[in-house]
Design a protein around this motif. Structure first.
Motif, PDB file in Angstrom:
ATOM      1  N   THR A 135      -3.956   4.242  -4.187  1.00 20.75           N
ATOM      2  CA  THR A 135      -3.089   5.182  -3.483  1.00 20.75           C
ATOM      3  C   THR A 135      -2.162   4.412  -2.556  1.00 20.75           C
ATOM      4  OG1 THR A 135      -4.828   6.854  -3.527  1.00 20.75           O
ATOM      5  CG2 THR A 135      -2.996   7.216  -1.996  1.00 20.75           C
ATOM      6  N   SER A 142       2.912  10.128  -0.795  1.00 21.81           N
ATOM      7  CA  SER A 142       1.993   9.162  -1.397  1.00 21.81           C
ATOM      8  C   SER A 142       2.092   9.249  -2.915  1.00 21.81           C
ATOM      9  CB  SER A 142       0.556   9.392  -0.928  1.00 21.81           C
ATOM     10  OG  SER A 142       0.099  10.640  -1.364  1.00 21.81           O
ATOM     11  N   ILE A 144      -0.160   7.977  -6.532  1.00 23.75           N
ATOM     12  CA  ILE A 144      -1.453   7.495  -7.025  1.00 23.75           C
ATOM     13  C   ILE A 144      -1.226   6.787  -8.358  1.00 23.75           C
ATOM     14  CG2 ILE A 144      -3.747   8.148  -7.816  1.00 23.75           C
ATOM     15  CD1 ILE A 144      -3.573  10.521  -5.856  1.00 23.75           C
TER      16      ILE A 144
END
Length: 156
Positions: A135, A142, A144
């Motif tokens: 992450t 954000s 991933i």
């Protein structure tokens, strides 16, 4: 007629109005420039992580120096290392610095969630020894990155 010609010039009030208008323009646009910079830094960091994973996998499959290659993830660095164990300070390590405001906030590999972690690729199959997610975050966003059992990488 002479009087109008002599009154040409800028008054203090006109200068103050211009300064207030410029201040408002900066107040409105500067946060947008910061968001654009933050988005670009996040995008570049994701590309750096994906590139490091691809580099480690391809160098492993090419059997460069007859070794495996891996990637170590830290909050502010991505390190491509030679072998199946990351060694701090090894001269062969390829260190990629992460630019603020982005950072690696979570590394979940093999079901273990930490702030750092490592993986390496098998010389014959190119498969990672562990799978999981990385992450990458900024203040507002954000991303991933998922590493599959085959060693393929995807970004969400």
């Amino acid at each position: 007629m002479k009087r109008l010609f002599l009154n040409k010039g800028i008054s203090v009030i006109e200068v103050l109005i211009a300064i207030v208008i410029l201040g408002l323009i900066f107040y409105i646009t500067l946060p947008e420039f910061y968001k654009m910079k933050e988005n670009q830094v996040l995008k570049n960091t994701v590309e750096d992580v994906v590139s490091a994973l691809h580099t480690a996998k391809s160098e492993t499959l090419a059997s460069i120096d007859s070794r495996e290659y891996g990637v170590y993830f830290d909050s502010n660095q991505i390190i491509i290392f030679k072998g199946d164990i990351y060694v701090i300070g090894d001269l062969n390590n390829n260190i990629i610095e992460i630019i603020n405001p982005a950072s690696i906030t979570n590394v979940t590999l093999g079901g273990v969630s930490l702030s750092s972690g490592e993986l390496f690729f098998d010389r014959l199959s190119g498969e990672p020894n562990v799978t999981g997610t990385i992450t990458i975050s900024t203040e507002n966003q954000s991303k991933i990155i998922t590493i599959s059992p085959s060693g393929s990488v995807s970004v969400n």
